[in-house]
Design a protein around this motif. Structure first.
Motif, PDB file in Angstrom:
ATOM      1  N   ALA A 229     -10.685 -13.485   7.092  1.00 50.94           N
ATOM      2  CA  ALA A 229     -11.292 -13.364   8.420  1.00 50.94           C
ATOM      3  C   ALA A 229     -10.454 -12.473   9.326  1.00 50.94           C
ATOM      4  O   ALA A 229     -11.002 -11.732  10.159  1.00 50.94           O
ATOM      5  CB  ALA A 229     -11.460 -14.748   9.042  1.00 50.94           C
ATOM      6  N   THR A 230      -9.129 -12.528   9.171  1.00 51.32           N
ATOM      7  CA  THR A 230      -8.260 -11.655   9.972  1.00 51.32           C
ATOM      8  C   THR A 230      -8.503 -10.187   9.639  1.00 51.32           C
ATOM      9  O   THR A 230      -8.596  -9.337  10.532  1.00 51.32           O
ATOM     10  CB  THR A 230      -6.785 -12.011   9.713  1.00 51.32           C
ATOM     11  N   LEU A 231      -8.646  -9.897   8.344  1.00 48.21           N
ATOM     12  CA  LEU A 231      -8.924  -8.519   7.923  1.00 48.21           C
ATOM     13  C   LEU A 231     -10.330  -8.094   8.323  1.00 48.21           C
ATOM     14  O   LEU A 231     -10.565  -6.945   8.710  1.00 48.21           O
ATOM     15  CB  LEU A 231      -8.750  -8.401   6.409  1.00 48.21           C
ATOM     16  N   ILE A 284      -8.146   2.355  16.992  1.00 48.68           N
ATOM     17  CA  ILE A 284      -7.269   2.468  15.822  1.00 48.68           C
ATOM     18  C   ILE A 284      -6.128   1.463  15.897  1.00 48.68           C
ATOM     19  O   ILE A 284      -5.802   0.788  14.903  1.00 48.68           O
ATOM     20  CB  ILE A 284      -6.718   3.899  15.711  1.00 48.68           C
ATOM     21  N   MET A 285      -5.504   1.332  17.067  1.00 48.29           N
ATOM     22  CA  MET A 285      -4.358   0.441  17.199  1.00 48.29           C
ATOM     23  C   MET A 285      -4.750  -1.024  17.009  1.00 48.29           C
ATOM     24  O   MET A 285      -4.048  -1.785  16.336  1.00 48.29           O
ATOM     25  CB  MET A 285      -3.704   0.637  18.568  1.00 48.29           C
ATOM     26  N   VAL A 286      -5.875  -1.425  17.585  1.00 48.00           N
ATOM     27  CA  VAL A 286      -6.312  -2.815  17.443  1.00 48.00           C
ATOM     28  C   VAL A 286      -6.674  -3.123  15.994  1.00 48.00           C
ATOM     29  O   VAL A 286      -6.288  -4.166  15.444  1.00 48.00           O
ATOM     30  CB  VAL A 286      -7.507  -3.100  18.376  1.00 48.00           C
ATOM     31  N   PHE A 290      -4.718  -6.005  13.404  1.00 48.06           N
ATOM     32  CA  PHE A 290      -5.338  -7.067  12.610  1.00 48.06           C
ATOM     33  C   PHE A 290      -5.141  -6.821  11.115  1.00 48.06           C
ATOM     34  O   PHE A 290      -4.965  -7.774  10.341  1.00 48.06           O
ATOM     35  CB  PHE A 290      -6.826  -7.166  12.935  1.00 48.06           C
ATOM     36  N   THR A 291      -5.157  -5.569  10.691  1.00 49.36           N
ATOM     37  CA  THR A 291      -4.954  -5.259   9.277  1.00 49.36           C
ATOM     38  C   THR A 291      -3.534  -5.599   8.836  1.00 49.36           C
ATOM     39  O   THR A 291      -3.329  -6.204   7.768  1.00 49.36           O
ATOM     40  CB  THR A 291      -5.246  -3.776   9.010  1.00 49.36           C
ATOM     41  N   LEU A 292      -2.543  -5.211   9.624  1.00 48.42           N
ATOM     42  CA  LEU A 292      -1.154  -5.508   9.282  1.00 48.42           C
ATOM     43  C   LEU A 292      -0.907  -7.007   9.195  1.00 48.42           C
ATOM     44  O   LEU A 292      -0.271  -7.496   8.246  1.00 48.42           O
ATOM     45  CB  LEU A 292      -0.215  -4.880  10.318  1.00 48.42           C
ATOM     46  N   LEU A 293      -1.420  -7.754  10.176  1.00 41.46           N
ATOM     47  CA  LEU A 293      -1.211  -9.203  10.171  1.00 41.46           C
ATOM     48  C   LEU A 293      -1.964  -9.853   9.021  1.00 41.46           C
ATOM     49  O   LEU A 293      -1.439 -10.757   8.355  1.00 41.46           O
ATOM     50  CB  LEU A 293      -1.659  -9.800  11.507  1.00 41.46           C
ATOM     51  N   GLY A 294      -3.192  -9.414   8.773  1.00 42.87           N
ATOM     52  CA  GLY A 294      -3.978  -9.996   7.694  1.00 42.87           C
ATOM     53  C   GLY A 294      -3.365  -9.755   6.331  1.00 42.87           C
ATOM     54  O   GLY A 294      -3.277 -10.679   5.501  1.00 42.87           O
ATOM     55  N   GLU A 295      -2.912  -8.533   6.067  1.00 42.44           N
ATOM     56  CA  GLU A 295      -2.289  -8.229   4.785  1.00 42.44           C
ATOM     57  C   GLU A 295      -0.980  -9.005   4.618  1.00 42.44           C
ATOM     58  O   GLU A 295      -0.678  -9.501   3.525  1.00 42.44           O
ATOM     59  CB  GLU A 295      -2.029  -6.726   4.673  1.00 42.44           C
TER      60      GLU A 295
END
Length: 307
Positions: A229-231, A284-286, A290-295
């Motif tokens: 869900a985060t990704l 892009i930043m947002v 979320f991608t960095l935290l999800g991964e």
């Protein structure tokens, strides 16, 4: 080298003996992961700005200012000046205030679309994975069809079916895209739980099937879905911005939304590129946060990644 490896193994055994939970272990790994920290900081700033946008923004998103409008020319749009840190947009409105207020719309659409997709995906994945049979076959074939269509193309197709574009149609279109992702992932986790020891024991003790599914299978299978869900939230923000950019979003031109602002700026790229650069960088930043935290969260709870 061997000593370092033995020390890590000994530390890991001590953690297990001490009763460290999976959540505590995942949090410990996240705190040591630079990507997770950067992602969390980006998300934190974004959420705070979106939550308090009406208080942070000095002006309304729709208010035009005479001191900005009087300097508007066919080949010139006022840049930063006193009282207007990012200058004017193409209609003489405070661009800084519109950027701040647009974050609220982006967060609203992304979160609602992800939550709706998550709820329906959990229902479908639970039924398919826990009960199997014809229900599993039917639901998974429909899921396969939806997964075969590129996500953005599917969102565009759903949004285009609406009689009139609006924020609600964007939320529905983006949420439909995420449903098969959650359903397929949860179904796989549920299948892995069906023959686990605690499920077999509960069944042998005569616990009813719905209780086994809801109390023993679902809680142990839903972890990867929450990480996904985060990704998916990052993808939802990108898809929502794309729909607005293509004219399938909110029809109100006065509403501040990053995708719509990016679309409106296309005519003025030669005059003032900043009107497109700032919304694009924000999106892009947002999404990156979320991608960095999800991964990082996915790696933190993955048993194969433990050392």
């Amino acid at each position: 080298m061997t000593t370092t490896w033995l020390e890590r193994r000994r530390s890991r055994i001590d953690d297990i003996a001490g009763g460290r939970s999976l959540g505590a272990e995942a949090f410990r790994r996240l705190r040591r992961e630079p990507a997770a920290i950067i992602g969390a900081i980006i998300i934190g700033v974004f959420v705070v700005v979106a939550a308090f946008a009406p208080l942070i923004a000095p002006h309304s998103a729709t208010e035009a200012f005479p001191q900005l409008q009087e300097n508007l020319r066919p080949g010139s749009i006022p840049g930063p000046q006193e009282g207007f840190p990012l200058g004017s947009d193409q209609l003489g409105r405070d661009f800084y205030s519109r950027m701040i207020l647009a974050s609220q719309q982006t967060l609203l659409v992304g979160v609602l679309a992800t939550l709706i997709g998550l709820v329906f995906g959990i229902v479908i994945g639970t039924v398919a994975g826990a009960f199997g049979g014809w229900a599993d076959t039917l639901l998974m074939r429909v899921t396969d069809v939806l997964l075969a269509i590129p996500s953005l193309l599917l969102a565009i197709s759903v949004a285009a079916l609406a009689a009139s574009p609006s924020q609600s149609t964007v939320i529905i279109a983006v949420s439909i895209v995420s449903v098969p992702i959650f359903a397929r992932l949860l179904r796989g986790s549920m299948l892995a739980q069906r023959h686990s020891d605690h499920v077999v024991a509960a069944t042998a003790l005569g616990v009813r099937r719905p209780a086994v599914v809801l109390r023993h299978m679902l809680p142990n299978a839903i972890g990867p879905v929450i990480v996904q869900a985060t990704l998916t939230l990052a993808t939802a923000i990108l898809d929502a911005a794309a729909l607005s950019f293509l004219g399938l979003g909110d029809a109100d031109p006065g509403r501040a939304e990053w995708g719509l602002m990016l679309a409106q700026a296309q005519t003025y790229l030669d005059v003032r590129p900043a009107l497109a650069i700032y919304p694009a960088l924000a999106i892009i930043m947002v999404a990156l946060g979320f991608t960095l935290l999800g991964e990082s969260l996915r790696e933190a709870i993955d048993p194969k990644g433990r050392r």
